[in-house]
Motif scaffolding. Structure first.
Motif, PDB file in Angstrom:
ATOM      1  N   LEU A 465       0.994  -1.195   0.016  1.00 21.10           N
ATOM      2  CA  LEU A 465      -0.019  -0.051   0.019  1.00 21.10           C
ATOM      3  C   LEU A 465       0.983   1.051  -0.106  1.00 21.10           C
ATOM      4  N   LEU A 466       0.724   2.019  -1.013  1.00 20.87           N
ATOM      5  CA  LEU A 466       1.678   3.091  -1.202  1.00 20.87           C
ATOM      6  C   LEU A 466       1.114   4.636  -1.134  1.00 20.87           C
ATOM      7  N   ALA A 467      -0.238   4.700  -0.961  1.00 25.66           N
ATOM      8  CA  ALA A 467      -0.981   5.965  -0.963  1.00 25.66           C
ATOM      9  C   ALA A 467      -0.449   6.805   0.277  1.00 25.66           C
ATOM     10  N   GLY A 468      -0.619   5.900   1.539  1.00 20.54           N
ATOM     11  CA  GLY A 468      -0.184   6.652   2.430  1.00 20.54           C
ATOM     12  C   GLY A 468       1.393   7.047   2.669  1.00 20.54           C
ATOM     13  N   ALA A 469       2.082   6.003   1.934  1.00 18.20           N
ATOM     14  CA  ALA A 469       3.705   5.974   1.938  1.00 18.20           C
ATOM     15  C   ALA A 469       4.270   7.352   1.266  1.00 18.20           C
ATOM     16  N   ALA A 470       3.424   7.528   0.063  1.00 24.03           N
ATOM     17  CA  ALA A 470       3.576   8.635  -0.623  1.00 24.03           C
ATOM     18  C   ALA A 470       3.135  10.030   0.013  1.00 24.03           C
ATOM     19  N   ALA A 471       2.052  10.077   0.820  1.00 23.07           N
ATOM     20  CA  ALA A 471       1.835  11.172   1.499  1.00 23.07           C
ATOM     21  C   ALA A 471       2.781  11.496   2.610  1.00 23.07           C
ATOM     22  N   ASP A 472       3.662  10.423   3.302  1.00 20.38           N
ATOM     23  CA  ASP A 472       4.366  10.125   4.130  1.00 20.38           C
ATOM     24  C   ASP A 472       5.803  11.054   3.816  1.00 20.38           C
ATOM     25  N   ALA A 473       5.895  10.387   2.583  1.00 20.14           N
ATOM     26  CA  ALA A 473       7.135  11.000   2.033  1.00 20.14           C
ATOM     27  C   ALA A 473       7.188  12.581   1.418  1.00 20.14           C
ATOM     28  N   ASN A 474       5.975  12.953   1.302  1.00 17.60           N
ATOM     29  CA  ASN A 474       5.768  14.427   1.151  1.00 17.60           C
ATOM     30  C   ASN A 474       5.623  15.339   2.301  1.00 17.60           C
ATOM     31  N   PHE A 475       5.232  14.627   3.477  1.00 14.71           N
ATOM     32  CA  PHE A 475       5.507  15.303   4.689  1.00 14.71           C
ATOM     33  C   PHE A 475       6.792  15.125   5.111  1.00 14.71           C
ATOM     34  N   HIS A 476       7.657  14.338   4.885  1.00 13.36           N
ATOM     35  CA  HIS A 476       9.173  14.603   5.188  1.00 13.36           C
ATOM     36  C   HIS A 476       9.917  15.617   4.349  1.00 13.36           C
ATOM     37  N   VAL A 477       9.303  15.837   3.011  1.00 10.47           N
ATOM     38  CA  VAL A 477       9.724  16.992   2.511  1.00 10.47           C
ATOM     39  C   VAL A 477       9.560  18.285   3.278  1.00 10.47           C
ATOM     40  N   ALA A 478       8.303  18.085   3.788  1.00  7.53           N
ATOM     41  CA  ALA A 478       7.734  19.488   4.595  1.00  7.53           C
ATOM     42  C   ALA A 478       8.709  19.668   5.829  1.00  7.53           C
ATOM     43  N   LEU A 479       8.811  18.449   6.450  1.00  4.15           N
ATOM     44  CA  LEU A 479       9.708  18.585   7.788  1.00  4.15           C
ATOM     45  C   LEU A 479      11.034  19.268   7.434  1.00  4.15           C
ATOM     46  N   GLY A 480      11.763  18.537   6.301  1.00  5.77           N
ATOM     47  CA  GLY A 480      13.010  19.103   5.917  1.00  5.77           C
ATOM     48  C   GLY A 480      13.138  20.377   5.804  1.00  5.77           C
ATOM     49  N   ARG A 481      12.229  20.923   4.784  1.00  7.45           N
ATOM     50  CA  ARG A 481      12.104  22.499   4.601  1.00  7.45           C
ATOM     51  C   ARG A 481      11.822  23.374   5.918  1.00  7.45           C
ATOM     52  N   TYR A 482      11.113  22.743   6.863  1.00  7.61           N
ATOM     53  CA  TYR A 482      10.779  23.434   8.204  1.00  7.61           C
ATOM     54  C   TYR A 482      12.268  23.513   9.090  1.00  7.61           C
ATOM     55  N   PHE A 483      12.642  22.242   9.387  1.00  6.22           N
ATOM     56  CA  PHE A 483      13.708  22.326  10.099  1.00  6.22           C
ATOM     57  C   PHE A 483      15.188  22.712   9.486  1.00  6.22           C
ATOM     58  N   ALA A 484      15.322  22.611   8.228  1.00  4.31           N
ATOM     59  CA  ALA A 484      16.504  23.160   7.659  1.00  4.31           C
ATOM     60  C   ALA A 484      16.524  24.543   7.549  1.00  4.31           C
TER      61      ALA A 484
END
Length: 500
Positions: A465-484
């Motif tokens: 199941l990859l729908a949640g994984a894709a959303a999680d991946a985009n969330f990790h991008v958001a985390l990176g932009r916020y904390f970096a």
């Protein structure tokens, strides 16, 4: 292991164009299909499967615009490992008064040595609980002694060190051997089988006592009767006990098969414009169990490869795609990406990293571990493993709100806190989280753990199941932009502390 600089041209894409596009299911699937293919042989450390795996990760990160951050400007950081498998062992025990040695039955104990052979007579034996030497219990010297240590502290005890940490502390204090007590009788066969198959550890004498083992509770109880002690009472009060001399001596002879080999972490970096303000870290383990079933001539067609599609080709795919998006714009802080080896053998790659990091550990303001993300089609709800334990909780909640994600507050997923690489960084005081929709679905996670987990059936199929994984991946991008970014997350500088 020798590495060849191989770029898989069919998988290369423009980091700039990737950075402008959200991560989709197809982006993740193409990496999972490669990493979890039979060609990669289950990604076991120290095999040709490792060679293919780490080269693939490095080539993808290179194409995404990362720079190598491993040893001597390479993508790789070597991790020296030793596998120990018990061969022949015997233990004789006597009380100091009678001096009559009795041999412990082979099916009641199992031992292995640090070196190929161990021989020692008249070792004093002690019992170690979980209290510190300042507990008022009258600590005795441990140097040169053989220690019985409960595998688990009493259920009533809280915030006590786990077995591994307590064992390593005893080794540092000079214990010649540590034997774990398996108190739950029904668990003895499982523990024994695991021990018999061999155990891999980081190389180095400080990681293993001269002799280590496990003993069944009933046998431990019988041994203590020789010195007039109550085994049940000791185990129930072990949280309040430091060390107790048992008035017993032991003779031991142990032979062990050793296999030393080299594995590798993969490390890449996006250079920030202001690295003095710290760094963030993304990590996930690349390893799995390789060819995990022995060959049976009667079943030549039987699948023998543990491919590890969910665990953890899916997490590595998330890291690859996250790296491609974050490299499109230069951050303020450095962003490191770490693919660890030997997580399945005890978080060993992560432990090797913190022992020899490419940058001082206190530079990391946050760490995010990606593991087994391909288990959910829910794009909204996420589990934040480690929430409530770190100073970044409020910031995680801000990013979740911005991204329209709902945090699971049940706390059920925290049972996995110590079973993933992020915990190694938490031990070193680094705020570390594992954030995923997969572990917000307790029913689905439980079904995976009781089914395909660590089995040949964890492969690319319709259950992925990859729908949640894709959303999680985009969330990790958001985390990176916020904390970096020092604008959205000032970090220590916000409290008036000078930049380092």
């Amino acid at each position: 292991m020798r590495f060849v600089a191989v770029l898989l041209l069919s998988a290369i894409f423009s980091a700039g164009s990737a950075g402008a596009q959200p991560i989709g299911e197809a982006d993740l699937l193409r990496h999972i299909e490669i990493l979890a293919s039979d060609r990669f042989e289950g990604r076991e450390p120290g095999t040709t499967g490792e060679n293919k795996t780490v080269n693939y990760i490095a080539s993808q990160w290179s194409a995404a615009g990362l720079e190598p951050a491993g040893d001597e400007g390479s993508w790789y950081a070597p991790v020296s490992l030793v596998e120990r498998t018990p061969e022949i062992y015997r233990l004789q025990v006597a009380d100091s008064r009678s001096r009559q040695f009795v041999r412990v039955a082979q099916d009641e104990i199992i031992l292995r040595s640090r070196d190929a052979s161990f021989r020692k007579l008249d070792m004093p034996m002690v019992f170690a609980g979980y209290a510190g030497p300042d507990s008022g219990q009258g600590s005795v010297s441990i140097a040169g002694k053989l220690v019985f240590l409960p595998r688990n502290p009493p259920e009533s005890a809280e915030e006590l060190p786990d077995y591994r940490d307590r064992k390593l502390q005893l080794i540092r204090e000079g214990a010649i051997g540590v034997i774990g007590i398996v108190a739950d009788e029904w668990l003895w066969p499982r523990y024994r089988r695991s021990f018999e198959r061999g155990t891999t550890m980081l190389a180095g004498p400080e990681q293993h006592a001269a002799v280590e083992g496990l003993i069944r509770y009933d046998q431990f109880r019988k041994l203590l009767l020789r010195s007039g002690r109550d085994a049940e009472k000791l185990l129930l009060t072990s949280g309040d006990i430091d060390l107790i001399d048992l008035d017993l001596q032991a003779n031991a002879a142990v032979d062990t098969a050793l296999r030393s080999y080299l594995s590798h972490n993969v490390i890449g970096k996006i250079a920030g414009s202001n690295p003095a303000r710290g760094a963030i870290l993304y990590l996930g383990h690349w390893d799995h169990f390789g060819i995990c079933r022995t060959e049976d001539p009667k079943e030549l067609e039987r699948d023998r490869i543990c491919n590890g599609a969910v665990d953890n080709a899916s997490g590595i795919s998330l890291l690859i795609e996250t790296a491609a998006r974050l490299s499109a714009q230069r951050p303020d802080r450095d962003i490191y990406f770490l693919a660890t080896t030997a997580e399945e053998k005890g978080l060993l790659g992560a432990r090797a990293f913190v022992q020899d990091p490419p940058v001082a550990l206190d530079k990391f303001v946050a760490a995010f571990n990606a593991d087994s993300v391909a288990l959910s089609d829910n794009r909204k709800r996420i589990a934040v493993i480690g929430l409530g334990e770190n100073e970044l909780d409020r910031d995680i909640e801000i990013v979740a709100a911005q991204e329209g994600r709902e945090i699971d507050r049940s706390g059920k997923a925290d049972v996995y806190l110590k079973r993933q690489d992020g915990y190694v960084f938490r031990e070193r005081g680094i705020p570390a989280y594992m954030i995923t929709s997969a572990f917000a679905d307790d029913e689905r996670v439980t079904a995976f753990i009781n089914g395909p987990y660590h089995d040949v059936s964890d492969e690319v199929n319709d259950s992925l199941l990859l729908a949640g994984a894709a959303a999680d991946a985009n969330f990790h991008v958001a985390l990176g932009r916020y904390f970096a970014s020092t604008a959205t997350y000032p970090g220590k500088a916000s409290s008036g502390e000078p930049d380092n």
